[in-house]
Design an enzyme around this catalytic site. Sequence first.
Site, PDB file in Angstrom:
ATOM      1  CE  LYS A  17       0.649  -3.091  -2.883  1.00 40.46           C
ATOM      2  NZ  LYS A  17       0.627  -1.536  -2.904  1.00 40.46           N
ATOM      3  NE  ARG A  25       6.764  -2.349  -0.357  1.00 36.88           N
ATOM      4  CZ  ARG A  25       5.398  -2.291   0.111  1.00 36.88           C
ATOM      5  NH1 ARG A  25       4.794  -3.319   0.440  1.00 36.88           N
ATOM      6  NH2 ARG A  25       4.930  -1.333   0.160  1.00 36.88           N
ATOM      7  NE  ARG A  28      -3.224   4.021   2.920  1.00 34.05           N
ATOM      8  CZ  ARG A  28      -2.381   3.254   2.265  1.00 34.05           C
ATOM      9  NH1 ARG A  28      -2.608   2.291   1.448  1.00 34.05           N
ATOM     10  NH2 ARG A  28      -1.163   3.685   1.921  1.00 34.05           N
ATOM     11  NE  ARG A  47       0.004   3.407   6.005  1.00 27.35           N
ATOM     12  CZ  ARG A  47       0.328   2.555   4.906  1.00 27.35           C
ATOM     13  NH1 ARG A  47      -0.630   1.747   4.488  1.00 27.35           N
ATOM     14  NH2 ARG A  47       1.467   2.371   4.234  1.00 27.35           N
ATOM     15  NE  ARG A  70       4.539   4.384   1.421  1.00 30.48           N
ATOM     16  CZ  ARG A  70       3.023   4.544   1.592  1.00 30.48           C
ATOM     17  NH1 ARG A  70       2.792   5.559   2.267  1.00 30.48           N
ATOM     18  NH2 ARG A  70       2.354   3.550   1.444  1.00 30.48           N
TER      19      ARG A  70
HETATM   20  P1  ADP Z   1       1.387   0.480   0.800  1.00 34.94           P
HETATM   21  O1  ADP Z   1       0.379  -0.559   0.868  1.00 34.94           O
HETATM   22  O2  ADP Z   1       0.755   1.788   0.826  1.00 34.94           O
HETATM   23  O3  ADP Z   1       2.370   0.133  -0.341  1.00 34.94           O
HETATM   24  P2  ADP Z   1       2.512  -1.084   3.109  1.00 34.94           P
HETATM   25  O4  ADP Z   1       1.805  -1.042   4.114  1.00 34.94           O
HETATM   26  O5  ADP Z   1       2.514  -2.153   2.222  1.00 34.94           O
HETATM   27  O6  ADP Z   1       2.282   0.192   2.086  1.00 34.94           O
HETATM   28  O7  ADP Z   1       4.201  -0.807   3.458  1.00 34.94           O
HETATM   29  C1  ADP Z   1       4.178   0.372   4.369  1.00 34.94           C
HETATM   30  C2  ADP Z   1       5.780   0.667   4.481  1.00 34.94           C
HETATM   31  O8  ADP Z   1       6.254  -0.859   5.246  1.00 34.94           O
HETATM   32  C3  ADP Z   1       6.740   0.455   3.386  1.00 34.94           C
HETATM   33  O9  ADP Z   1       7.041   1.883   3.173  1.00 34.94           O
HETATM   34  C4  ADP Z   1       8.108  -0.125   4.199  1.00 34.94           C
HETATM   35  O10 ADP Z   1       8.744   0.771   4.840  1.00 34.94           O
HETATM   36  C5  ADP Z   1       7.585  -1.152   4.970  1.00 34.94           C
HETATM   37  N1  ADP Z   1       7.243  -2.613   4.194  1.00 34.94           N
HETATM   38  C6  ADP Z   1       6.053  -3.301   4.010  1.00 34.94           C
HETATM   39  N2  ADP Z   1       6.258  -4.172   3.023  1.00 34.94           N
HETATM   40  C7  ADP Z   1       7.660  -4.349   2.827  1.00 34.94           C
HETATM   41  C8  ADP Z   1       8.380  -5.244   2.360  1.00 34.94           C
HETATM   42  N3  ADP Z   1       8.128  -6.352   1.562  1.00 34.94           N
HETATM   43  N4  ADP Z   1       9.786  -5.116   2.194  1.00 34.94           N
HETATM   44  C9  ADP Z   1      10.337  -3.750   3.119  1.00 34.94           C
HETATM   45  N5  ADP Z   1       9.694  -3.159   3.669  1.00 34.94           N
HETATM   46  C10 ADP Z   1       8.088  -3.290   3.423  1.00 34.94           C
HETATM   47  P1  ADP Z   2      -2.297  -0.243  -1.204  1.00 29.78           P
HETATM   48  O1  ADP Z   2      -2.591  -1.334  -0.162  1.00 29.78           O
HETATM   49  O2  ADP Z   2      -1.960  -0.723  -2.514  1.00 29.78           O
HETATM   50  O3  ADP Z   2      -1.347   0.871  -0.736  1.00 29.78           O
HETATM   51  P2  ADP Z   2      -5.155   0.353  -0.521  1.00 29.78           P
HETATM   52  O4  ADP Z   2      -5.921  -0.810  -0.524  1.00 29.78           O
HETATM   53  O5  ADP Z   2      -4.682   0.763   1.184  1.00 29.78           O
HETATM   54  O6  ADP Z   2      -3.813   0.473  -1.520  1.00 29.78           O
HETATM   55  O7  ADP Z   2      -5.799   1.766  -0.980  1.00 29.78           O
HETATM   56  C1  ADP Z   2      -5.553   3.081  -0.945  1.00 29.78           C
HETATM   57  C2  ADP Z   2      -6.201   4.350  -0.936  1.00 29.78           C
HETATM   58  O8  ADP Z   2      -7.163   4.166  -1.932  1.00 29.78           O
HETATM   59  C3  ADP Z   2      -7.505   3.541   0.407  1.00 29.78           C
HETATM   60  O9  ADP Z   2      -7.749   4.858   0.869  1.00 29.78           O
HETATM   61  C4  ADP Z   2      -8.365   2.871  -0.462  1.00 29.78           C
HETATM   62  O10 ADP Z   2      -9.822   3.092   0.313  1.00 29.78           O
HETATM   63  C5  ADP Z   2      -8.295   3.671  -1.603  1.00 29.78           C
HETATM   64  N1  ADP Z   2      -8.836   3.008  -2.846  1.00 29.78           N
HETATM   65  C6  ADP Z   2      -8.494   1.515  -3.096  1.00 29.78           C
HETATM   66  N2  ADP Z   2      -8.801   0.997  -4.529  1.00 29.78           N
HETATM   67  C7  ADP Z   2      -9.491   2.206  -4.789  1.00 29.78           C
HETATM   68  C8  ADP Z   2     -10.225   2.285  -6.245  1.00 29.78           C
HETATM   69  N3  ADP Z   2     -10.390   1.233  -7.027  1.00 29.78           N
HETATM   70  N4  ADP Z   2     -10.847   3.604  -6.336  1.00 29.78           N
HETATM   71  C9  ADP Z   2     -10.816   4.651  -5.385  1.00 29.78           C
HETATM   72  N5  ADP Z   2     -10.084   4.443  -4.155  1.00 29.78           N
HETATM   73  C10 ADP Z   2      -9.516   3.206  -3.757  1.00 29.78           C
END
Ligand code: ADP
Ligand code: ADP
Length: 216
Positions: A15, A90, A129, A162, A173
């Site tokens: 995302k 979420r 990541r 992270r 998660r």
């Molecule tokens: P990812 O992109 O891998 O899904 P995020 O960076 O979006 O991870 O989220 C990391 C953490 O931040 C989540 O596991 C949660 O603890 C918190 N978080 C992020 N967005 C929300 C949300 N909309 N509501 C509640 N907690 C959130």
């Molecule tokens: P999210 O915000 O949904 O948690 P991220 O955009 O942070 O996801 O991506 C998670 C990890 O996967 C990062 O290390 C990113 O570089 C990698 N990644 C994202 N999209 C792709 C893809 N299409 N193919 C391979 N790796 C990807």
Amino acid sequence: MATFIVLLGPPGVGKGTQAKILAETTNLAHISSGDLFRENLKNQTELGKLAKSYMDKGELVPDDVTISMIRDRLSRADCETGAILDGFPRTPAQADALEKMLTGFKGKVDYVPFITAAKDILVERASGRWTCREQGHIYHQKFNPPQKVGICDIDGSELYQRDDDKVETVSKRIKVYLDQTMPLVEYYRQKGVLVEIDGSQPVDQVTENLLAALKK
Ligand code: ADP
Ligand code: ADP
């Protein structure tokens, strides 16, 4: 009228990566709730300390503080034409709150790309990541490595892993996502704004499919 895009999908699906690309091509603001919490953490604010206690466990931060953080962010001038929301909403309560906030913009959620991939892909992506300390630019040790190990190509700051990207926390998660966020798929499908996107493809291919879906 303003355009709002919500990127829906499990942790690690891509995302943030896609949101950054879309923000550049559409000129819309990119709002990542996770980045906002991590910024608060870095600045050691009360919100940051509170959020950390949930983030470290892989749980969601409570709705009330999350909603008010996003409300503040959406009130900034760069959101007047709309925004790409990444990681928010979420929960159903967050989605309802967003709908109310957007009526203030005479807007609504226009598109919800729902990006999916199998669990083993999510774990491999999240656990490899690397995140940029300064601005949250996203890398992957295998799929998108930086030019210099440990350094962000864009702003030169340090890259870090992270705390919540450890395999056990990623699995937690994903479970939280299935329990608390999956209901939003039906919520947005019923509103006719959901578009399903295969997130297992390479980054460029996912972007192409996303842009095609948004043009429709
Ligand atoms: P990812 O992109 O891998 O899904 P995020 O960076 O979006 O991870 O989220 C990391 C953490 O931040 C989540 O596991 C949660 O603890 C918190 N978080 C992020 N967005 C929300 C949300 N909309 N509501 C509640 N907690 C959130
Ligand atoms: P999210 O915000 O949904 O948690 P991220 O955009 O942070 O996801 O991506 C998670 C990890 O996967 C990062 O290390 C990113 O570089 C990698 N990644 C994202 N999209 C792709 C893809 N299409 N193919 C391979 N790796 C990807």
